[in-house]
Design a protein around this motif. Sequence first.
Motif, short mmCIF file in Angstrom:
data_model
loop_
_atom_site.label_atom_id
_atom_site.label_comp_id
_atom_site.label_asym_id
_atom_site.label_seq_id
_atom_site.Cartn_x
_atom_site.Cartn_y
_atom_site.Cartn_z
N ARG A 139 0.81 -1.21 0.00
CA ARG A 139 0.00 0.00 0.00
C ARG A 139 0.85 1.27 0.00
NH1 ARG A 139 -4.67 -1.98 4.32
NH2 ARG A 139 -5.87 -3.21 2.81
N ILE A 140 1.87 1.32 0.85
CA ILE A 140 2.68 2.53 0.93
C ILE A 140 3.54 2.72 -0.31
CG2 ILE A 140 4.62 3.62 2.13
CD1 ILE A 140 3.48 2.78 4.74
N TYR A 141 4.20 1.64 -0.73
CA TYR A 141 5.18 1.73 -1.82
C TYR A 141 4.73 1.09 -3.15
CZ TYR A 141 8.36 2.73 2.08
OH TYR A 141 8.97 3.27 3.19
N ARG A 142 3.58 0.41 -3.11
CA ARG A 142 3.16 -0.42 -4.24
C ARG A 142 4.26 -1.42 -4.59
NH1 ARG A 142 0.18 4.38 -7.67
NH2 ARG A 142 -1.58 4.58 -6.27
N LEU A 143 4.83 -1.95 -3.53
CA LEU A 143 5.92 -2.90 -3.66
C LEU A 143 5.38 -4.31 -3.48
CD1 LEU A 143 9.06 -3.24 -3.87
CD2 LEU A 143 9.11 -3.13 -1.37
#
Length: 219
Positions: A156-160
């Motif tokens: 969610r934060i990094y789309r990692l």
Amino acid sequence: MLRVSLIQLYKLLLEAYGYQNWWPVDEDYHKLRGTDPREEIIIGAILTQNTAWKNVEKSLENLKKEGELSLRFIRKAKIEEIYRLIRPSGFYRLKAERLKHVAEFFNPVDVIQSVSRQELLKVKGIGKETADAILLYAGNRLSFVVDAYTLRLFKRIYRLEGSYDSIKAYIENNIPKDLIIYKEFHALIDVHAKTYCRSTPRCGECFLKSYCLSAIPFS
């Protein structure tokens, strides 16, 4: 390009929640009984598979009150007795068998200081997350734990996204080789995921929303 570095994320979480001091162990119990707190961590790492920690705590209390919170007890006890004591953790038959295998492997528990991650992964019942938890918290060795909360937060934060090992390598390559940071970052991620970054996220209330590539406005 990341909007917040991993170490900045760690510091933001630490400022918000403080030190978590994981893995929780009953030091007084082990001093009184002459048992090894590392063994409580190993047992807990097996019991927490596919269940909430509150259920694990009930099983650990059963072991303390009616048996012994040690790998020695796991080795000697009849498996039916272990079934009964760890029942609150769920999947108690499977976990009892896994505990038996793990107890034989960690005999003595000092094996934790020299065993490789690859060797641990060959032990029946020990997967990647469990192996890393045992290495980090029982062995005080630099092996970052990637759990479902970590995967959710980083997606969610990094789309990692990626495999367990790719996410683990990414984190380890981008934070200091510091035992406290490894332990606390994992714990803080879990706390934040349970508080705000839930399956249905509470983005509107989350103090990380300005850094998050997936934040939902006013949710």
